[in-house]
Design a protein around this motif. Structure first.
Motif, PDB file in Angstrom:
ATOM      1  N   GLY A  49      36.809  55.144  64.300  1.00  0.00           N
ATOM      2  CA  GLY A  49      36.283  54.063  65.121  1.00  0.00           C
ATOM      3  C   GLY A  49      36.834  52.704  64.744  1.00  0.00           C
ATOM      4  O   GLY A  49      36.842  51.793  65.575  1.00  0.00           O
ATOM      5  N   ARG A  50      37.286  52.556  63.506  1.00  0.00           N
ATOM      6  CA  ARG A  50      37.849  51.284  63.064  1.00  0.00           C
ATOM      7  C   ARG A  50      39.362  51.224  63.220  1.00  0.00           C
ATOM      8  O   ARG A  50      39.932  50.139  63.343  1.00  0.00           O
ATOM      9  N   THR A  51      40.019  52.370  63.172  1.00  0.00           N
ATOM     10  CA  THR A  51      41.482  52.368  63.062  1.00  0.00           C
ATOM     11  C   THR A  51      42.212  52.966  64.262  1.00  0.00           C
ATOM     12  O   THR A  51      43.433  52.842  64.345  1.00  0.00           O
ATOM     13  N   ARG A  52      41.512  53.605  65.186  1.00  0.00           N
ATOM     14  CA  ARG A  52      42.177  54.229  66.320  1.00  0.00           C
ATOM     15  C   ARG A  52      41.867  53.457  67.599  1.00  0.00           C
ATOM     16  O   ARG A  52      40.747  52.992  67.809  1.00  0.00           O
ATOM     17  N   GLY A  53      42.859  53.320  68.448  1.00  0.00           N
ATOM     18  CA  GLY A  53      42.643  52.646  69.718  1.00  0.00           C
ATOM     19  C   GLY A  53      41.865  53.523  70.683  1.00  0.00           C
ATOM     20  O   GLY A  53      42.066  54.737  70.732  1.00  0.00           O
ATOM     21  N   TYR A  54      40.967  52.903  71.434  1.00  0.00           N
ATOM     22  CA  TYR A  54      40.218  53.633  72.444  1.00  0.00           C
ATOM     23  C   TYR A  54      39.590  52.632  73.410  1.00  0.00           C
ATOM     24  O   TYR A  54      39.491  51.430  73.148  1.00  0.00           O
ATOM     25  N   SER A  55      39.166  53.141  74.561  1.00  0.00           N
ATOM     26  CA  SER A  55      38.443  52.326  75.536  1.00  0.00           C
ATOM     27  C   SER A  55      37.463  53.225  76.254  1.00  0.00           C
ATOM     28  O   SER A  55      37.653  54.445  76.343  1.00  0.00           O
ATOM     29  N   GLY A  56      36.382  52.611  76.758  1.00  0.00           N
ATOM     30  CA  GLY A  56      35.395  53.410  77.461  1.00  0.00           C
ATOM     31  C   GLY A  56      34.162  52.609  77.809  1.00  0.00           C
ATOM     32  O   GLY A  56      34.097  51.391  77.616  1.00  0.00           O
ATOM     33  N   THR A  57      33.171  53.320  78.342  1.00  0.00           N
ATOM     34  CA  THR A  57      31.905  52.721  78.754  1.00  0.00           C
ATOM     35  C   THR A  57      30.781  53.325  77.931  1.00  0.00           C
ATOM     36  O   THR A  57      30.710  54.547  77.767  1.00  0.00           O
ATOM     37  N   GLN A  58      29.900  52.464  77.426  1.00  0.00           N
ATOM     38  CA  GLN A  58      28.752  52.904  76.645  1.00  0.00           C
ATOM     39  C   GLN A  58      27.455  52.433  77.298  1.00  0.00           C
ATOM     40  O   GLN A  58      27.398  51.344  77.870  1.00  0.00           O
ATOM     41  N   TYR A  59      26.407  53.252  77.178  1.00  0.00           N
ATOM     42  CA  TYR A  59      25.038  52.829  77.454  1.00  0.00           C
ATOM     43  C   TYR A  59      24.345  52.642  76.103  1.00  0.00           C
ATOM     44  O   TYR A  59      24.482  53.472  75.205  1.00  0.00           O
ATOM     45  N   VAL A  60      23.590  51.565  75.967  1.00  0.00           N
ATOM     46  CA  VAL A  60      22.815  51.306  74.755  1.00  0.00           C
ATOM     47  C   VAL A  60      21.395  50.965  75.174  1.00  0.00           C
ATOM     48  O   VAL A  60      21.178  50.117  76.047  1.00  0.00           O
ATOM     49  N   THR A  61      20.414  51.629  74.565  1.00  0.00           N
ATOM     50  CA  THR A  61      19.014  51.395  74.893  1.00  0.00           C
ATOM     51  C   THR A  61      18.192  51.334  73.618  1.00  0.00           C
ATOM     52  O   THR A  61      18.384  52.144  72.703  1.00  0.00           O
ATOM     53  N   ALA A  62      17.279  50.360  73.535  1.00  0.00           N
ATOM     54  CA  ALA A  62      16.312  50.263  72.450  1.00  0.00           C
ATOM     55  C   ALA A  62      14.923  50.260  73.052  1.00  0.00           C
ATOM     56  O   ALA A  62      14.686  49.631  74.087  1.00  0.00           O
ATOM     57  N   TRP A  63      13.999  50.978  72.400  1.00  0.00           N
ATOM     58  CA  TRP A  63      12.626  51.048  72.847  1.00  0.00           C
ATOM     59  C   TRP A  63      11.731  50.254  71.901  1.00  0.00           C
ATOM     60  O   TRP A  63      11.975  50.197  70.689  1.00  0.00           O
ATOM     61  N   GLY A  64      10.684  49.651  72.443  1.00  0.00           N
ATOM     62  CA  GLY A  64       9.701  48.967  71.624  1.00  0.00           C
ATOM     63  C   GLY A  64       8.821  49.958  70.890  1.00  0.00           C
ATOM     64  O   GLY A  64       9.016  51.178  70.941  1.00  0.00           O
ATOM     65  N   ARG A  65       7.827  49.431  70.177  1.00  0.00           N
ATOM     66  CA  ARG A  65       6.931  50.304  69.426  1.00  0.00           C
ATOM     67  C   ARG A  65       6.198  51.259  70.366  1.00  0.00           C
ATOM     68  O   ARG A  65       5.851  50.918  71.487  1.00  0.00           O
ATOM     69  N   SER A  66       6.022  52.504  69.885  1.00  0.00           N
ATOM     70  CA  SER A  66       5.362  53.568  70.652  1.00  0.00           C
ATOM     71  C   SER A  66       6.097  53.900  71.941  1.00  0.00           C
ATOM     72  O   SER A  66       5.508  54.357  72.911  1.00  0.00           O
ATOM     73  N   GLY A  67       7.411  53.655  71.959  1.00  0.00           N
ATOM     74  CA  GLY A  67       8.233  54.054  73.095  1.00  0.00           C
ATOM     75  C   GLY A  67       8.154  53.146  74.288  1.00  0.00           C
ATOM     76  O   GLY A  67       8.624  53.496  75.373  1.00  0.00           O
ATOM     77  N   SER A  68       7.589  51.943  74.143  1.00  0.00           N
ATOM     78  CA  SER A  68       7.417  51.041  75.278  1.00  0.00           C
ATOM     79  C   SER A  68       8.531  50.002  75.306  1.00  0.00           C
ATOM     80  O   SER A  68       9.253  49.812  74.345  1.00  0.00           O
ATOM     81  N   GLY A  69       8.624  49.311  76.454  1.00  0.00           N
ATOM     82  CA  GLY A  69       9.482  48.141  76.539  1.00  0.00           C
ATOM     83  C   GLY A  69      10.952  48.388  76.298  1.00  0.00           C
ATOM     84  O   GLY A  69      11.560  47.749  75.452  1.00  0.00           O
ATOM     85  N   ALA A  70      11.573  49.312  77.021  1.00  0.00           N
ATOM     86  CA  ALA A  70      12.991  49.603  76.819  1.00  0.00           C
ATOM     87  C   ALA A  70      13.858  48.426  77.253  1.00  0.00           C
ATOM     88  O   ALA A  70      13.598  47.774  78.265  1.00  0.00           O
ATOM     89  N   VAL A  71      14.888  48.153  76.468  1.00  0.00           N
ATOM     90  CA  VAL A  71      15.896  47.141  76.776  1.00  0.00           C
ATOM     91  C   VAL A  71      17.247  47.838  76.769  1.00  0.00           C
ATOM     92  O   VAL A  71      17.601  48.489  75.793  1.00  0.00           O
ATOM     93  N   SER A  72      18.010  47.707  77.852  1.00  0.00           N
ATOM     94  CA  SER A  72      19.254  48.461  77.990  1.00  0.00           C
ATOM     95  C   SER A  72      20.434  47.562  78.316  1.00  0.00           C
ATOM     96  O   SER A  72      20.281  46.498  78.913  1.00  0.00           O
ATOM     97  N   SER A  73      21.614  48.014  77.926  1.00  0.00           N
ATOM     98  CA  SER A  73      22.866  47.342  78.241  1.00  0.00           C
ATOM     99  C   SER A  73      23.925  48.370  78.589  1.00  0.00           C
ATOM    100  O   SER A  73      23.886  49.512  78.120  1.00  0.00           O
ATOM    101  N   VAL A  74      24.873  47.958  79.402  1.00  0.00           N
ATOM    102  CA  VAL A  74      26.083  48.734  79.663  1.00  0.00           C
ATOM    103  C   VAL A  74      27.238  47.972  79.051  1.00  0.00           C
ATOM    104  O   VAL A  74      27.421  46.781  79.322  1.00  0.00           O
ATOM    105  N   LEU A  75      28.009  48.626  78.202  1.00  0.00           N
ATOM    106  CA  LEU A  75      29.092  47.977  77.476  1.00  0.00           C
ATOM    107  C   LEU A  75      30.428  48.587  77.865  1.00  0.00           C
ATOM    108  O   LEU A  75      30.606  49.805  77.797  1.00  0.00           O
ATOM    109  N   GLU A  76      31.362  47.740  78.269  1.00  0.00           N
ATOM    110  CA  GLU A  76      32.749  48.168  78.436  1.00  0.00           C
ATOM    111  C   GLU A  76      33.481  47.780  77.149  1.00  0.00           C
ATOM    112  O   GLU A  76      33.553  46.596  76.807  1.00  0.00           O
TER     113      GLU A  76
END
Length: 341
Positions: A49-76
């Motif tokens: 991940g540090r030394t090889r070239g790559y490109s792509g799309t990622q989804y990232v999601t974090a949930w609040g306490r007890s699984g509530s309040g999700a915050v999401s991003s799409v990363l290119e």
């Protein structure tokens, strides 16, 4: 807070495979139970991940306490060895270039130092295989001392980066997750610098900081160890803490806080003190204490962040006679310590 269209959030949840229910346990490896049978696999993926070239799309999601309040991003994302990792965050439009071996690059490519911290706090065991974004993957579990799974990593079998990463709480719920939904790998190239040198401890300034009157804990709850302490800019202290899986970044600056300028932040009372939070997953927090302003950005489960914030100073605040600007600004600070830009 980043708000995605409902269709994107639904797709993210489907792709990340939200786990709910009884505590998850690691698959029993053939080797003795105390062996870290997956640590070398995770190290190889982190190096890629540090030394090889790559490109792509990622989804990232974090949930609040007890699984509530999700915050999401799409990363290119696009990684060019020697130049850095470029991250284009949707829907905010933020574009940043960071070192993939630092917390800004995300904990999917942990540095050797982070792996050492990880090995002190957990076991890493091989747990079979699977597929992510159509690619064959090797699965490793990061296991707590009680046998429950703290994290799952899906590692690209073709020598690419971590394809998918999930953090789980003690009840087996996914609380933080990120995954590629498409990935293109570049050719394998020899690293320009020894990969073991990437992302080492950054504590050389600690004696000078202490001599200048700064005081800060060597550890925070949740096995978070101090791995970095330095002046981010004149009068600005940066502290980095990690358990090997998560990072909590703390910025401290003398002054007081003009709460009227905290647009988009929400006040909450905790133990008689006011703190301000900008998203429901507890990833961004700011408060004033004893003549200083504390700003916390995290790539960590919400419960861990809450405990870390509670362990930092919360003292009476002087009369508000000046506005403490957040150094480069909260958005710019956030852009290099947290994937939720």
């Amino acid at each position: 807070m980043i708000r995605l269209p409902a269709t994107l959030v639904l797709a993210a949840l489907m792709l990340l495979g939200l786990v709910v229910g009884s505590p998850a346990h690691a698959a029993r490896p053939d080797e003795p139970e105390g062996d870290d049978t997956g640590l070398h696999l995770l190290r190889e993926a982190a190096i890629a991940g540090r030394t090889r070239g790559y490109s792509g799309t990622q989804y990232v999601t974090a949930w609040g306490r007890s699984g509530s309040g999700a915050v999401s991003s799409v990363l290119e994302v696009r990684n060019v060895p020697g130049e850095g990792l470029t991250v284009h965050t949707q829907p905010s439009g933020l574009v940043q270039t960071v070192d993939p071996g630092t917390p800004a690059g995300g904990m999917s490519t942990p540095s050797e130092t982070m792996l050492e911290v990880l090995a002190r706090n957990y076991r890493v065991v091989a747990a079979g295989g699977g597929r992510v974004c159509g690619r064959p993957a090797r699965l490793v579990h990061v296991v707590r001392s009680d046998g429950t799974v703290a994290a799952r990593y899906w590692l690209d079998e073709a020598g690419g980066p971590v394809l998918r990463r999930e953090l789980l709480d003690g009840h087996g719920r996914v609380v933080h997750a990120g995954a590629f939904v498409d990935l293109t790998l570049g050719p394998v190239r020899k690293a320009a610098v020894p990969v073991s040198a990437a992302g080492g401890l950054d504590l050389g300034e600690t004696p000078g900081l202490l001599a200048r009157g700064w005081r800060f804990p060597a550890a925070l709850p949740g096995r978070l160890e101090l791995f970095a302490a330095h002046d981010a800019s004149p009068g600005y202290l940066y502290l980095g803490y990690s358990d090997g899986l998560s990072v909590v970044s703390v910025f401290v600056q003398p002054g007081v806080l003009d709460e009227e300028r905290l647009q988009g932040w929400h006040a909450r009372q905790r133990n008689g003190h006011t703190i301000w939070i900008r998203d429901s997953a507890e990833q961004e927090t700011i408060w004033a204490s004893g003549g200083h302003v504390y700003t916390v950005f995290a790539d960590a489960p919400a419960d861990m962040v809450v405990a870390a914030v509670a362990a930092l100073p919360h003292e009476p605040v002087p009369a508000p006679d000046l506005w403490t600007r957040l150094g480069r600004g909260a958005d710019r600070l956030l852009s290099w310590v947290n994937p939720f830009g």
